[in-house]
Motif scaffolding. Structure first.
Motif, PDB file in Angstrom:
ATOM      1  N   TYR A 193       4.661   4.408  -4.486  1.00 36.34           N
ATOM      2  CA  TYR A 193       5.242   5.138  -3.436  1.00 36.34           C
ATOM      3  C   TYR A 193       6.231   4.246  -2.483  1.00 36.34           C
ATOM      4  O   TYR A 193       5.935   3.185  -2.160  1.00 36.34           O
ATOM      5  CB  TYR A 193       4.242   5.975  -2.520  1.00 36.34           C
ATOM      6  CG  TYR A 193       3.798   6.835  -3.468  1.00 36.34           C
ATOM      7  CD1 TYR A 193       3.671   8.248  -3.912  1.00 36.34           C
ATOM      8  CD2 TYR A 193       2.140   6.319  -3.807  1.00 36.34           C
ATOM      9  CE1 TYR A 193       3.030   8.892  -4.490  1.00 36.34           C
ATOM     10  CE2 TYR A 193       1.416   7.119  -4.595  1.00 36.34           C
ATOM     11  CZ  TYR A 193       1.896   8.706  -5.155  1.00 36.34           C
ATOM     12  OH  TYR A 193       0.810   9.345  -5.644  1.00 36.34           O
ATOM     13  N   VAL A 195       7.878   4.638   1.185  1.00 33.93           N
ATOM     14  CA  VAL A 195       7.476   5.492   2.656  1.00 33.93           C
ATOM     15  C   VAL A 195       8.672   4.941   3.567  1.00 33.93           C
ATOM     16  O   VAL A 195       8.907   3.888   3.605  1.00 33.93           O
ATOM     17  CB  VAL A 195       6.150   4.968   3.009  1.00 33.93           C
ATOM     18  CG1 VAL A 195       6.023   5.813   4.391  1.00 33.93           C
ATOM     19  CG2 VAL A 195       5.056   5.439   2.078  1.00 33.93           C
ATOM     20  N   ARG A 205       9.564  10.577   4.712  1.00 35.91           N
ATOM     21  CA  ARG A 205       9.346  11.019   3.276  1.00 35.91           C
ATOM     22  C   ARG A 205       8.572   9.816   2.785  1.00 35.91           C
ATOM     23  O   ARG A 205       8.622   8.778   2.891  1.00 35.91           O
ATOM     24  CB  ARG A 205      10.572  11.549   2.611  1.00 35.91           C
ATOM     25  CG  ARG A 205      11.627  12.531   3.096  1.00 35.91           C
ATOM     26  CD  ARG A 205      12.287  12.985   2.026  1.00 35.91           C
ATOM     27  NE  ARG A 205      12.015  13.378   0.863  1.00 35.91           N
ATOM     28  CZ  ARG A 205      12.458  14.066  -0.158  1.00 35.91           C
ATOM     29  NH1 ARG A 205      13.619  13.680  -0.174  1.00 35.91           N
ATOM     30  NH2 ARG A 205      11.946  14.353  -1.201  1.00 35.91           N
ATOM     31  N   VAL A 206       7.795  10.374   1.566  1.00 38.30           N
ATOM     32  CA  VAL A 206       7.065   9.646   0.560  1.00 38.30           C
ATOM     33  C   VAL A 206       7.727   9.839  -0.889  1.00 38.30           C
ATOM     34  O   VAL A 206       7.621  10.954  -1.087  1.00 38.30           O
ATOM     35  CB  VAL A 206       5.660   9.841   0.855  1.00 38.30           C
ATOM     36  CG1 VAL A 206       4.845   9.055  -0.342  1.00 38.30           C
ATOM     37  CG2 VAL A 206       5.153   9.822   2.202  1.00 38.30           C
ATOM     38  N   LEU A 207       8.230   9.174  -1.413  1.00 35.05           N
ATOM     39  CA  LEU A 207       8.997   9.019  -2.576  1.00 35.05           C
ATOM     40  C   LEU A 207       8.176   8.287  -3.636  1.00 35.05           C
ATOM     41  O   LEU A 207       7.873   7.175  -3.717  1.00 35.05           O
ATOM     42  CB  LEU A 207      10.510   8.487  -2.516  1.00 35.05           C
ATOM     43  CG  LEU A 207      11.476   9.199  -1.349  1.00 35.05           C
ATOM     44  CD1 LEU A 207      12.568   8.564  -1.495  1.00 35.05           C
ATOM     45  CD2 LEU A 207      11.388  10.766  -1.657  1.00 35.05           C
ATOM     46  N   ARG A 208       8.183   8.870  -5.010  1.00 33.82           N
ATOM     47  CA  ARG A 208       7.714   8.309  -6.062  1.00 33.82           C
ATOM     48  C   ARG A 208       8.709   7.359  -6.615  1.00 33.82           C
ATOM     49  O   ARG A 208       9.727   7.767  -6.885  1.00 33.82           O
ATOM     50  CB  ARG A 208       7.232   9.239  -7.033  1.00 33.82           C
ATOM     51  CG  ARG A 208       5.957  10.097  -6.809  1.00 33.82           C
ATOM     52  CD  ARG A 208       4.842   9.408  -7.509  1.00 33.82           C
ATOM     53  NE  ARG A 208       4.992   9.532  -8.898  1.00 33.82           N
ATOM     54  CZ  ARG A 208       4.572  10.441  -9.774  1.00 33.82           C
ATOM     55  NH1 ARG A 208       4.063  11.508  -9.223  1.00 33.82           N
ATOM     56  NH2 ARG A 208       4.761  10.453 -11.111  1.00 33.82           N
ATOM     57  N   VAL A 235       0.594   8.938   3.445  1.00 30.17           N
ATOM     58  CA  VAL A 235       0.717   8.959   2.230  1.00 30.17           C
ATOM     59  C   VAL A 235       0.041  10.114   1.651  1.00 30.17           C
ATOM     60  O   VAL A 235       0.456  10.801   0.847  1.00 30.17           O
ATOM     61  CB  VAL A 235       0.805   7.703   1.489  1.00 30.17           C
ATOM     62  CG1 VAL A 235       0.807   7.610  -0.048  1.00 30.17           C
ATOM     63  CG2 VAL A 235       1.764   6.479   1.969  1.00 30.17           C
ATOM     64  N   SER A 238       0.732  13.547   2.522  1.00 27.85           N
ATOM     65  CA  SER A 238       2.013  14.208   2.380  1.00 27.85           C
ATOM     66  C   SER A 238       2.432  15.079   0.871  1.00 27.85           C
ATOM     67  O   SER A 238       2.115  14.736  -0.083  1.00 27.85           O
ATOM     68  CB  SER A 238       3.078  12.777   2.160  1.00 27.85           C
ATOM     69  OG  SER A 238       3.180  12.318   3.425  1.00 27.85           O
ATOM     70  N   ARG A 241       5.330  14.417  -1.795  1.00 29.51           N
ATOM     71  CA  ARG A 241       5.613  13.114  -2.168  1.00 29.51           C
ATOM     72  C   ARG A 241       6.154  13.146  -3.758  1.00 29.51           C
ATOM     73  O   ARG A 241       6.299  12.076  -4.324  1.00 29.51           O
ATOM     74  CB  ARG A 241       4.525  12.111  -2.137  1.00 29.51           C
ATOM     75  CG  ARG A 241       3.155  12.716  -2.684  1.00 29.51           C
ATOM     76  CD  ARG A 241       2.157  11.455  -2.607  1.00 29.51           C
ATOM     77  NE  ARG A 241       0.950  11.861  -3.206  1.00 29.51           N
ATOM     78  CZ  ARG A 241       0.020  12.653  -2.808  1.00 29.51           C
ATOM     79  NH1 ARG A 241      -0.032  13.139  -1.441  1.00 29.51           N
ATOM     80  NH2 ARG A 241      -1.090  12.966  -3.632  1.00 29.51           N
TER      81      ARG A 241
END
Length: 330
Positions: A193, A195, A205-208, A235, A238, A241
């Motif tokens: 992830y 962050v 935001r938390v993005l893959r 994390v 969220s 995510r």
């Protein structure tokens, strides 16, 4: 003689682990006097190791550049490397094979005593079905975001669909690429992830990592603390995510009478937890059968309601009857 050799190896390992070491700190790490450390340093110099002195208030000793310094480990470090390389996650494309090759390279580069220590631990990896790992990530993509985090460089990111495809302008789910300040790179239960936040500290935001296209820039940013100050809780708690339970054969959700942060901390890896009011959280559950989802809900010592869909409700009733029968037998 054996203790002297072991101490010299430990001293060389310390010198190779960082830049300058004050004499007092080296003596403390080795548990000997400063005079003994100086004598061991001369021994290393006599063997051809480029140990140099650094003058000044921040001075001490360090390994100079060049000189053909070999790979230096003590026994504990060698064992740690062996375990780490054998348990390296398979969440990066080709990493497992590269880790195996790296382990063989390290084994061939260390003395026989250390090689024996490394070979004493042979690990067989078994799949953990609770991890729900993501597809392996391209090493170049992981390196790009990792460098951006370390150097504090803004990324321009485009979020992909769950199947990895890109939405085009005009599609209902199209979102234009935007600037993103990557504050942390996190791995949790086989998933990576990113962050961060939009420039200026807004829109955290938390993005893959496997679901973004990231383009590096030369623009810098200032490190900021995640909302709430707890990176792990942020994390895991969220809900947006990108972790979707769509691949599970049976998936549903329920409201749990616990704060979302508590639910997220004890939910299986990859679970989706939504923040609700009044200290409650909604947990997405799933697995190979409905009974598995009901079992996950039963692990929380709290009231559960708003269970969906009806198949999950039925599974909860079946589990309740089974445990009720056990209680009657008792």
């Amino acid at each position: 003689m054996a203790s002297t050799a072991h101490r010299a190896l430990r001293l060389l390992s310390l010198l190779g682990s960082r830049g300058v070491w004050p004499l007092r700190e080296l003596a403390g790490r080795l548990g000997v006097s400063g005079r003994t450390v100086r004598r061991d340093l001369e021994v290393l110099r006599g063997l051809g190791y480029p140990v140099t002195s650094v003058r000044g208030p921040d001075g001490g000793y360090r390994l100079g550049s060049g000189g053909g310094v070999p790979l230096v480990f003590d026994r504990e470090q060698a064992l740690a490397v062996a375990v780490a390389l054998q348990t390296a996650p398979g969440s990066v494309s080709g990493l497992r094979e590269d880790a195996e090759r790296a382990l063989e390279t390290v084994r061939s580069a260390v003395p026989g005593v250390l090689r024996e220590a490394m070979e004493s631990v042979r690990v067989t990896r078994l799949r953990n079905h609770w991890e729900f790992p993501a597809p392996p990530i391209d090493p170049d993509a992981l390196t790009a975001v990792g460098v951006a985090v370390r150097r504090r460089r803004v990324l321009v990111v485009e979020v992909l669909r769950a199947d990895g495809s890109r939405a085009c302008p005009g599609d209902g789910d199209f979102v234009a690429a935007r600037a993103f300040e990557p504050q942390h790179l996190v791995v949790w239960a086989g998933r990576w992830y990113l962050v961060g936040c939009e420039p200026g500290g807004g829109g955290w935001r938390v993005l893959r990592v496997d679901r973004v296209l990231a383009r590096p820039t030369t623009a810098g940013f200032v490190a900021r603390e995640v909302p709430g100050g707890d990176l792990a809780r942020f994390v895991m708690g969220s809900p947006d995510r990108g972790d979707s339970p769509a691949r599970w054969q049976c998936s549903g959700s329920a409201r749990v009478a616990l704060p979302a942060g508590v639910v997220a901390r004890w939910a299986p890896g990859g679970s989706v937890v939504a923040h609700l009011a009044a200290g409650r959280g909604r947990l997405g559950v799933g697995g190979g059968g409905w009974a598995g989802g009901a079992g996950i809900l039963a692990t929380f010592d709290a009231e559960v309601d708003q269970v969906r869909p009806v198949e999950l409700v039925r599974a909860c009733r079946v589990v309740a009857r089974r445990y009720g029968a056990l209680a009657e037998e008792g």
